[in-house]
Design a protein around this motif. Structure first.
Motif, PDB file in Angstrom:
ATOM      1  N   ASP A  30       0.851  -1.188   0.000  1.00 13.99           N
ATOM      2  CA  ASP A  30       0.000   0.000   0.000  1.00 13.99           C
ATOM      3  C   ASP A  30       0.884   1.235   0.000  1.00 13.99           C
ATOM      4  O   ASP A  30       1.778   1.350   0.837  1.00 13.99           O
ATOM      5  CB  ASP A  30      -0.880   0.021   1.251  1.00 13.99           C
ATOM      6  CG  ASP A  30      -1.721  -1.238   1.363  1.00 13.99           C
ATOM      7  OD1 ASP A  30      -2.161  -1.736   0.312  1.00 13.99           O
ATOM      8  OD2 ASP A  30      -1.918  -1.720   2.491  1.00 13.99           O
ATOM      9  N   THR A 244      -8.144  10.556  -6.094  1.00  9.68           N
ATOM     10  CA  THR A 244      -7.497   9.362  -5.517  1.00  9.68           C
ATOM     11  C   THR A 244      -7.241   8.327  -6.607  1.00  9.68           C
ATOM     12  O   THR A 244      -8.159   7.850  -7.262  1.00  9.68           O
ATOM     13  CB  THR A 244      -8.389   8.744  -4.420  1.00  9.68           C
ATOM     14  OG1 THR A 244      -8.633   9.733  -3.429  1.00  9.68           O
ATOM     15  CG2 THR A 244      -7.686   7.548  -3.784  1.00  9.68           C
ATOM     16  N   PRO A 245      -5.973   7.985  -6.830  1.00 13.75           N
ATOM     17  CA  PRO A 245      -5.620   7.082  -7.925  1.00 13.75           C
ATOM     18  C   PRO A 245      -5.675   5.618  -7.492  1.00 13.75           C
ATOM     19  O   PRO A 245      -5.594   5.319  -6.297  1.00 13.75           O
ATOM     20  CB  PRO A 245      -4.176   7.473  -8.218  1.00 13.75           C
ATOM     21  CG  PRO A 245      -3.637   7.904  -6.899  1.00 13.75           C
ATOM     22  CD  PRO A 245      -4.788   8.463  -6.101  1.00 13.75           C
ATOM     23  N   PRO A 246      -5.820   4.695  -8.459  1.00 14.23           N
ATOM     24  CA  PRO A 246      -5.807   3.269  -8.132  1.00 14.23           C
ATOM     25  C   PRO A 246      -4.364   2.826  -7.915  1.00 14.23           C
ATOM     26  O   PRO A 246      -3.708   2.296  -8.815  1.00 14.23           O
ATOM     27  CB  PRO A 246      -6.426   2.620  -9.378  1.00 14.23           C
ATOM     28  CG  PRO A 246      -6.091   3.556 -10.499  1.00 14.23           C
ATOM     29  CD  PRO A 246      -6.007   4.935  -9.904  1.00 14.23           C
ATOM     30  N   THR A 247      -3.849   3.062  -6.702  1.00 16.43           N
ATOM     31  CA  THR A 247      -2.414   2.895  -6.439  1.00 16.43           C
ATOM     32  C   THR A 247      -1.915   1.475  -6.711  1.00 16.43           C
ATOM     33  O   THR A 247      -0.811   1.308  -7.223  1.00 16.43           O
ATOM     34  CB  THR A 247      -2.093   3.279  -4.978  1.00 16.43           C
ATOM     35  OG1 THR A 247      -3.131   2.771  -4.132  1.00 16.43           O
ATOM     36  CG2 THR A 247      -2.038   4.787  -4.820  1.00 16.43           C
ATOM     37  N   HIS A 248      -2.722   0.468  -6.388  1.00 18.89           N
ATOM     38  CA  HIS A 248      -2.269  -0.911  -6.631  1.00 18.89           C
ATOM     39  C   HIS A 248      -2.199  -1.186  -8.128  1.00 18.89           C
ATOM     40  O   HIS A 248      -1.275  -1.862  -8.603  1.00 18.89           O
ATOM     41  CB  HIS A 248      -3.179  -1.904  -5.916  1.00 18.89           C
ATOM     42  CG  HIS A 248      -3.266  -1.646  -4.442  1.00 18.89           C
ATOM     43  ND1 HIS A 248      -4.158  -0.739  -3.910  1.00 18.89           N
ATOM     44  CD2 HIS A 248      -2.548  -2.133  -3.400  1.00 18.89           C
ATOM     45  CE1 HIS A 248      -3.990  -0.684  -2.595  1.00 18.89           C
ATOM     46  NE2 HIS A 248      -3.017  -1.520  -2.259  1.00 18.89           N
TER      47      HIS A 248
ATOM     48  N   LEU B  11      -0.091   4.318   6.014  1.00 15.36           N
ATOM     49  CA  LEU B  11      -0.660   5.497   5.360  1.00 15.36           C
ATOM     50  C   LEU B  11      -1.557   6.242   6.344  1.00 15.36           C
ATOM     51  O   LEU B  11      -2.667   5.813   6.629  1.00 15.36           O
ATOM     52  CB  LEU B  11      -1.448   5.061   4.115  1.00 15.36           C
ATOM     53  CG  LEU B  11      -0.643   4.252   3.083  1.00 15.36           C
ATOM     54  CD1 LEU B  11      -1.515   3.866   1.893  1.00 15.36           C
ATOM     55  CD2 LEU B  11       0.570   5.039   2.602  1.00 15.36           C
ATOM     56  N   ILE B  13      -3.241   8.853   5.988  1.00 13.42           N
ATOM     57  CA  ILE B  13      -3.858   9.794   5.055  1.00 13.42           C
ATOM     58  C   ILE B  13      -5.299   9.342   4.842  1.00 13.42           C
ATOM     59  O   ILE B  13      -5.645   8.196   5.114  1.00 13.42           O
ATOM     60  CB  ILE B  13      -3.091   9.837   3.713  1.00 13.42           C
ATOM     61  CG1 ILE B  13      -3.102   8.468   3.013  1.00 13.42           C
ATOM     62  CG2 ILE B  13      -1.652  10.276   3.941  1.00 13.42           C
ATOM     63  CD1 ILE B  13      -2.386   8.451   1.674  1.00 13.42           C
ATOM     64  N   GLY B  15      -6.838   8.386   2.377  1.00 11.30           N
ATOM     65  CA  GLY B  15      -6.977   7.547   1.193  1.00 11.30           C
ATOM     66  C   GLY B  15      -5.919   7.877   0.184  1.00 11.30           C
ATOM     67  O   GLY B  15      -5.577   9.040   0.037  1.00 11.30           O
ATOM     68  N   PRO B  16      -5.369   6.834  -0.511  1.00  6.98           N
ATOM     69  CA  PRO B  16      -5.610   5.419  -0.243  1.00  6.98           C
ATOM     70  C   PRO B  16      -5.167   5.046   1.164  1.00  6.98           C
ATOM     71  O   PRO B  16      -4.181   5.602   1.665  1.00  6.98           O
ATOM     72  CB  PRO B  16      -4.709   4.704  -1.254  1.00  6.98           C
ATOM     73  CG  PRO B  16      -4.179   5.728  -2.179  1.00  6.98           C
ATOM     74  CD  PRO B  16      -4.396   7.060  -1.577  1.00  6.98           C
ATOM     75  N   VAL B  17      -5.884   4.117   1.781  1.00 12.72           N
ATOM     76  CA  VAL B  17      -5.591   3.714   3.148  1.00 12.72           C
ATOM     77  C   VAL B  17      -4.808   2.405   3.158  1.00 12.72           C
ATOM     78  O   VAL B  17      -4.753   1.701   2.153  1.00 12.72           O
ATOM     79  CB  VAL B  17      -6.892   3.549   3.967  1.00 12.72           C
ATOM     80  CG1 VAL B  17      -7.710   4.838   3.952  1.00 12.72           C
ATOM     81  CG2 VAL B  17      -7.737   2.383   3.441  1.00 12.72           C
ATOM     82  N   SER B  18      -4.199   2.100   4.292  1.00 11.77           N
ATOM     83  CA  SER B  18      -3.540   0.799   4.470  1.00 11.77           C
ATOM     84  C   SER B  18      -4.625  -0.275   4.513  1.00 11.77           C
ATOM     85  O   SER B  18      -5.632  -0.110   5.187  1.00 11.77           O
ATOM     86  CB  SER B  18      -2.745   0.787   5.775  1.00 11.77           C
ATOM     87  OG  SER B  18      -1.672   1.701   5.701  1.00 11.77           O
ATOM     88  N   ILE B  19      -4.415  -1.356   3.773  1.00 15.55           N
ATOM     89  CA  ILE B  19      -5.430  -2.417   3.761  1.00 15.55           C
ATOM     90  C   ILE B  19      -4.845  -3.690   4.375  1.00 15.55           C
ATOM     91  O   ILE B  19      -3.632  -3.846   4.485  1.00 15.55           O
ATOM     92  CB  ILE B  19      -5.997  -2.648   2.349  1.00 15.55           C
ATOM     93  CG1 ILE B  19      -4.934  -3.114   1.358  1.00 15.55           C
ATOM     94  CG2 ILE B  19      -6.648  -1.377   1.839  1.00 15.55           C
ATOM     95  CD1 ILE B  19      -5.448  -3.248  -0.064  1.00 15.55           C
ATOM     96  N   ASN B 195     -12.330   1.983  -1.133  1.00 14.88           N
ATOM     97  CA  ASN B 195     -11.187   2.344  -0.318  1.00 14.88           C
ATOM     98  C   ASN B 195     -11.761   3.095   0.901  1.00 14.88           C
ATOM     99  O   ASN B 195     -12.840   2.776   1.344  1.00 14.88           O
ATOM    100  CB  ASN B 195     -10.253   3.207  -1.184  1.00 14.88           C
ATOM    101  CG  ASN B 195      -8.936   3.531  -0.529  1.00 14.88           C
ATOM    102  OD1 ASN B 195      -8.580   4.675  -0.353  1.00 14.88           O
ATOM    103  ND2 ASN B 195      -8.183   2.518  -0.128  1.00 14.88           N
ATOM    104  N   PRO B 201      -8.989  -1.833  -1.835  1.00 13.33           N
ATOM    105  CA  PRO B 201      -8.099  -1.074  -2.710  1.00 13.33           C
ATOM    106  C   PRO B 201      -8.867   0.039  -3.432  1.00 13.33           C
ATOM    107  O   PRO B 201     -10.060  -0.109  -3.683  1.00 13.33           O
ATOM    108  CB  PRO B 201      -7.626  -2.122  -3.720  1.00 13.33           C
ATOM    109  CG  PRO B 201      -8.721  -3.149  -3.732  1.00 13.33           C
ATOM    110  CD  PRO B 201      -9.276  -3.179  -2.342  1.00 13.33           C
ATOM    111  N   PRO B 202      -8.200   1.144  -3.772  1.00 10.51           N
ATOM    112  CA  PRO B 202      -8.858   2.185  -4.551  1.00 10.51           C
ATOM    113  C   PRO B 202      -9.048   1.718  -5.992  1.00 10.51           C
ATOM    114  O   PRO B 202      -8.381   0.780  -6.432  1.00 10.51           O
ATOM    115  CB  PRO B 202      -7.876   3.355  -4.478  1.00 10.51           C
ATOM    116  CG  PRO B 202      -6.543   2.729  -4.248  1.00 10.51           C
ATOM    117  CD  PRO B 202      -6.798   1.469  -3.467  1.00 10.51           C
ATOM    118  N   ILE B 328       3.225   7.946   6.275  1.00  8.20           N
ATOM    119  CA  ILE B 328       2.922   8.925   5.233  1.00  8.20           C
ATOM    120  C   ILE B 328       1.814   9.853   5.726  1.00  8.20           C
ATOM    121  O   ILE B 328       0.759   9.397   6.175  1.00  8.20           O
ATOM    122  CB  ILE B 328       2.479   8.217   3.932  1.00  8.20           C
ATOM    123  CG1 ILE B 328       3.565   7.252   3.449  1.00  8.20           C
ATOM    124  CG2 ILE B 328       2.129   9.242   2.858  1.00  8.20           C
ATOM    125  CD1 ILE B 328       4.879   7.895   3.073  1.00  8.20           C
TER     126      ILE B 328
END
Lengths: 387, 387
Positions: A30, A244-248, B11, B13, B15-19, B195, B201-202, B328
């Motif tokens: 993440d 918010t971007p699709p980081t994965h 993270l 923040i 978003g994106p968050v820790s999953i 997310n 996931p985002p 972050i």
């Protein structure tokens, strides 16, 4: 041969495709889009995509979240200005989406519809461009995923050059394998997917475009989300997306592009897909199956076969039998009835194709199907229908 | 306390968050959207989301690929018909996006802008609705991610009921934690992300809406991609999307919703976030930091703090110092200058918040910062600016 459990089932479809371990691993972490590592990865991915398209120094690659279909809509909205008029070519389901898109957004457009099982001719395009002289842009699908047909973007690019039209290309099913020289062909904008021949996860599309055309497009798009000029401005300035971007998916795409480069780029990938395709089509023909397209026009991305003409045949049963053995296939999606498709792309070894064909044989035998080819008469009818 | 290497960095923040691991594992498999297992997962996810919103039997949940900002645009395009007029409330960056969207799509609209650090009042909304009597729809952000402010959707829902306006809600930062009873509040459509508080996931958003309103919306959207009626029709009928779906994000979202349910639903998640938030804000205040919002209006999603008034303070250095220690954070995104934000959501234990605050202290000490709070005078100025 055993499947790797993590890859089970193998996706013999033109997307989403099976992806490799390195790409999966990249998606296990993440990250925030603003981390220097993520910004560097995005920059590297954009640079490599521009290289693949021969667009370095002339063009720019823009990441665009969501389905590549969104990116197609964004290209139309961003690059066709007020007062512009689009000629949309279609000979399959994906061309039809472009037409449907134009209708819904009330984009002034003309449709050039050609037969589904052969490439459009020079004459057909030439006539369409001559009759509709107020056309400013042409949009077409490079490889029509619904059949596997390769449409002749080189021929159309030449016509666009001589008729002074801008060319927009949906290269979703071809980019990363088939060669596309954007600069030579003077393609104004091109859409690709991180999935398909790039072999990353789905959910992130890209647009590569002529930088000068992009600069002229400021304010064209009547949609904030679909404004590629705006997305590019933010990505270029900050290294981050607007939303918010699709980081994965970004990490997966970057890993997939690294694998692509290590494999030897688009040429190496095309060779691998062609090997898969030759194995698949060869083995299927030995069983008696017939493919829809002439080999010269068929992309080694997905192959379309006529269904067996046998009363015991049932696509749903074949799908289930293949799925039970770890292979996912897809029905035909074409004006031509009674076809099914098998994809050749993704992280699939050649042996997977052989094993798939043997499994088809066994599943059909269990079903009681004895005749794998279509009837002669049916073929003749279909051929007529396709011309 | 050590970080799990796979979760590094944490993270902090919005978003994106820790999953969590279960969600990551779900993304390790490649599947076709048409597989029965995928169709069942999508159906279950839709059902559970409708339950969370108290929309079962009355509403329907629609998966929508891409950023939740896309889904906001899709809601406006789908639910506001020809001849409709939208009142958009904003008191922060995410409300401003809604306004920018309306401008770009030339949607007839009025803007109700209220102060960024307090909820809008009954009078402000009432006046806006009375002055603009031709308004048909109201759209607002539930939790404004740029500050952490909770906007009073219950009060606005009551006003919408008495003024006979339809209510659209951007619940991206709140859904899955803060309670939202769509049926009781008569919210016509609501946007959420996989997310944020859902902790998937985002890359996949959702719209939950009144089924009757959706039925009336056929043909409204002047965009194929952003037509929620059309997306819903295909998803409901086939279990698949119209275009290649983000399969890994769907699997991740489904796994995340299972974890959400096992944890005890939105109420349990809110409790966990509140514990994180109390720990964070308490520890920060003990250091001398002051938060932007009155506690009564602050969502335990993200907390905004005034920057230290000290010549040695530099946000970039604090960011780098935190990142070097695996945390972050994000700068403020508000009309109010000199703030920064720390998120409380995602798969983060309470101890992560304490550790984060101790790390902030150490990083700022290393930087030579001695005074963690803002100046009295600056506070007074800011307070004035915010009213």
């Amino acid at each position: 041969m055993e499947h790797d459990a993590k890859h089970k089932p193998w996706l013999l479809i033109p997307g989403p495709v099976s992806i490799c371990d390195a790409v999966h691993r990249a998606m296990l972490e993440d990250h925030s889009a603003g981390e220097p590592e993520m910004i560097a990865a995005l920059r590297a991915a954009r640079g490599y995509l521009a290289e693949l398209a021969n667009a370095v120094g002339w063009g720019t690659a823009i990441p665009f979240p969501g389905s590549a279909t969104y990116a197609n809509e964004a290209v139309i909205r961003t690059f066709v200005p007020q007062g512009g008029r689009l000629l949309v070519h279609t000979n399959g389901a994906y061309g039809d989406w472009l037409v449907a898109m134009c209708r819904r957004m009330e984009m002034p457009h003309e449709v050039l519809r050609t037969a589904p099982a052969r490439p459009p001719s020079h004459d057909e395009f030439c006539r369409a461009l001559t009759v509709n002289s107020d056309i400013t842009h042409v949009m077409m699908v490079h490889v029509e995923t619904s059949s596997g047909l390769i449409n002749p973007i080189e021929m159309v690019a030449e016509l666009c050059r001589s008729h002074r039209k801008a060319l927009l290309v949906d290269a979703v099913a071809s980019f990363g394998a088939l060669p596309i020289d954007m600069r030579k062909l003077n393609i104004e904008a091109l859409v690709l997917s991180s999935n398909k021949c790039v072999e990353g996860p789905p959910g992130l599309a890209w647009v590569i475009c002529d930088r000068a055309a992009l600069d002229r497009s400021a304010g064209n798009a009547s949609s904030l989300s679909f404004d590629l000029w705006d997305q590019h401005e933010t990505v270029d300035r900050t290294g981050c997306f607007r939303f918010t971007p699709p980081t994965h998916a970004i990490r997966g795409a970057y890993a997939a592009l690294q694998v692509h480069q290590e494999e030897g780029g688009s040429a190496a990938r095309l060779r691998r897909y062609r090997t898969n395709w030759l194995r698949l089509v060869g083995d299927m023909r030995r069983l008696g199956f017939e493919s829809l397209l002439a080999d010269a026009h068929a992309a080694p991305i997905v192959a379309t076969f006529h269904e067996p003409h046998d009363e015991h045949y049932d696509f749903r049963k074949m799908y289930d039998g293949m799925a039970a053995n770890g292979f996912i296939i897809v029905p035909g999606r074409l004006a031509v009835p009674d076809t099914f498709r098998i994809g050749c792309i993704g992280a699939l070894p050649e042996q997977a194709m052989s094993l798939a064909v043997r499994t088809i044989r066994d599943v059909l035998n269990d079903m009681g199907v004895r005749r794998f080819g279509p009837l002669e008469r049916r073929q003749a009818e279909t051929a007529e229908q396709l011309m």
